[in-house]
Scaffold this active site. Sequence first.
Site, PDB file in Angstrom:
ATOM      1  N   HIS A 293     -16.704 -31.758  46.993  1.00 13.20           N
ATOM      2  CA  HIS A 293     -16.914 -33.027  46.294  1.00 13.20           C
ATOM      3  C   HIS A 293     -16.710 -32.886  44.791  1.00 13.20           C
ATOM      4  O   HIS A 293     -15.809 -33.478  44.222  1.00 13.20           O
ATOM      5  CB  HIS A 293     -18.326 -33.541  46.607  1.00 13.20           C
ATOM      6  CG  HIS A 293     -18.597 -34.942  46.158  1.00 13.20           C
ATOM      7  ND1 HIS A 293     -17.613 -35.814  45.738  1.00 13.20           N
ATOM      8  CD2 HIS A 293     -19.761 -35.644  46.067  1.00 13.20           C
ATOM      9  CE1 HIS A 293     -18.157 -36.979  45.410  1.00 13.20           C
ATOM     10  NE2 HIS A 293     -19.451 -36.897  45.597  1.00 13.20           N
ATOM     11  N   HIS A 332      -5.705 -37.528  48.476  1.00 16.25           N
ATOM     12  CA  HIS A 332      -7.081 -38.003  48.404  1.00 16.25           C
ATOM     13  C   HIS A 332      -7.471 -38.531  49.766  1.00 16.25           C
ATOM     14  O   HIS A 332      -6.652 -39.103  50.480  1.00 16.25           O
ATOM     15  CB  HIS A 332      -7.209 -39.105  47.344  1.00 16.25           C
ATOM     16  CG  HIS A 332      -8.617 -39.366  46.914  1.00 16.25           C
ATOM     17  ND1 HIS A 332      -9.474 -40.165  47.649  1.00 16.25           N
ATOM     18  CD2 HIS A 332      -9.323 -38.945  45.823  1.00 16.25           C
ATOM     19  CE1 HIS A 332     -10.646 -40.217  47.028  1.00 16.25           C
ATOM     20  NE2 HIS A 332     -10.587 -39.490  45.927  1.00 16.25           N
ATOM     21  N   ASP A 388      -8.441 -35.645  39.604  1.00 14.28           N
ATOM     22  CA  ASP A 388      -8.912 -34.273  39.374  1.00 14.28           C
ATOM     23  C   ASP A 388      -7.824 -33.395  38.777  1.00 14.28           C
ATOM     24  O   ASP A 388      -8.120 -32.458  38.037  1.00 14.28           O
ATOM     25  CB  ASP A 388      -9.408 -33.660  40.687  1.00 14.28           C
ATOM     26  CG  ASP A 388     -10.582 -34.424  41.267  1.00 14.28           C
ATOM     27  OD1 ASP A 388     -11.545 -34.650  40.528  1.00 14.28           O
ATOM     28  OD2 ASP A 388     -10.520 -34.810  42.451  1.00 14.28           O
TER      29      ASP A 388
END
Length: 488
Positions: A293, A332, A388
Amino acid sequence: MGAPSKDSQTLSVTDNRTGKSYTIPIKDNSIPATAFSAIRAPAYKGQRDEDEPQRGIKIADPGYLNTAPVRSEITYIDGENGVLRYRGIPIEQLAEQSNHLETAYLLIYGNLPTKSQYAEWEREVMHHTWLHTDMETFISSFRYDAHPVAILTSAFAALGSFHAEANPALQGQKLYTRGDASLDVLDKQILRILGKAPTLAAMAYRRRQGRPFNHPPQGLSYTASFLYMMDMLSEKEYRPNPVFEKALDVLFLLHADHEMNASAAAVLQTGSTLVDPYSAVAAGSAALYGPLHGGANEAVIRMLTKIGTPDKVPEFLERVKRKEAVLSGFGHRVYRTHDPRSFIVRKTAEEVFKVTGPSPLLDTALALYDGASKDEYFTSRKLGANVDFWSGIIYLAMGFPMDFFTVLFIVPRCVGWLAHWRQMMLQQGGVKIWRPKQIYVGPAKRDYVPLGEREDASGGEARKRLSKIHHSLATKRQLMNGCAKAKL
């Protein structure tokens, strides 16, 4: 078949075991899972009693792949088309025109604040950045090399002990669920957590640096105050770089909420017991500690470091195709085309790099981005760069240590957690404790066997017995010095 009508919003289910048919209502394109508990059947010959077919069908959904435990008005995601909206407003508009604190108000209260409302909101949040001095002692008690997320998670839980009036275990379980009568105490805790989160995070950072803690400054923005508490040494009129201040504000805004993710679910799972919000936020922080996560952007930096130089990118991508390497920062679980936040973060990255200068990792990252974006193997699998990928590079360029990246995720995500928690506390019908069912596949009923009559029942499977524990030489010496008979 023609278009469905509003009156036809039902689902017909026929149980082939019994021949019975059931009609299940559809609302907001969802069906109540409890409706399946009415679908019952007698056991077939030889069926285990533990299957309990006479008690209704259970819905098996490991990982919550298609389970919606809440009805929410907060965040909307269309993963197929790369859409993210906070309270209906596209994330692109907010990143361009708003700021983190204003967006926090939007997420928590449902609408953008007026000028006077925002002034009061900002004043209250910044007023609550200060901590009891005992928290300095608490954080100082951690080892110098303790992970900053471990410090921050513990600090959130500890905060609750300073506010007995905010604890339903002490004040009564309906403290936060009385509707409008609970608004004052609800909002007071929200202000405290949002205000103190960056202070606690900065203290965790300073503890790692072996430096004294800085007190919250006056007159700075939310992110500038955070950077000040992290970096100020003894300079007069110290002011963080405005480019870093803005970049961090944008990143905080983008990470403020992301619908019903793992940490939000952890907060609500915990919050459904009517525990205090400090404990619930600590649960969310712990969930973000997990590498699946909160550690994605750190994994990106480690990947780029292993790749090395831009000329090694083609070889790396080929290894990814052969499943010999992992491509971090692409794809994702929700977004199937592109992560809308990634375009915003890339623009922010360009502004940061104008200040920090060129970076070898940046050159490698750009080569990797271009290579993957033009390769049919990755585009056909909809593996585009996500938030990210770029945020990790920005944080590294700004000088944050890699194990601090998750802290920079937790601080802004407190907004989303508290928005969902507040929504749960105020929902119509009250709060129901989240108590999932399980599908039991263990042994049927069996009798206890006395110790002296037992045989090894592990069947040679390592996971069915205690594994071999390897002790340090110091422990072995200690046991040998005593009268222990255990052979280690």
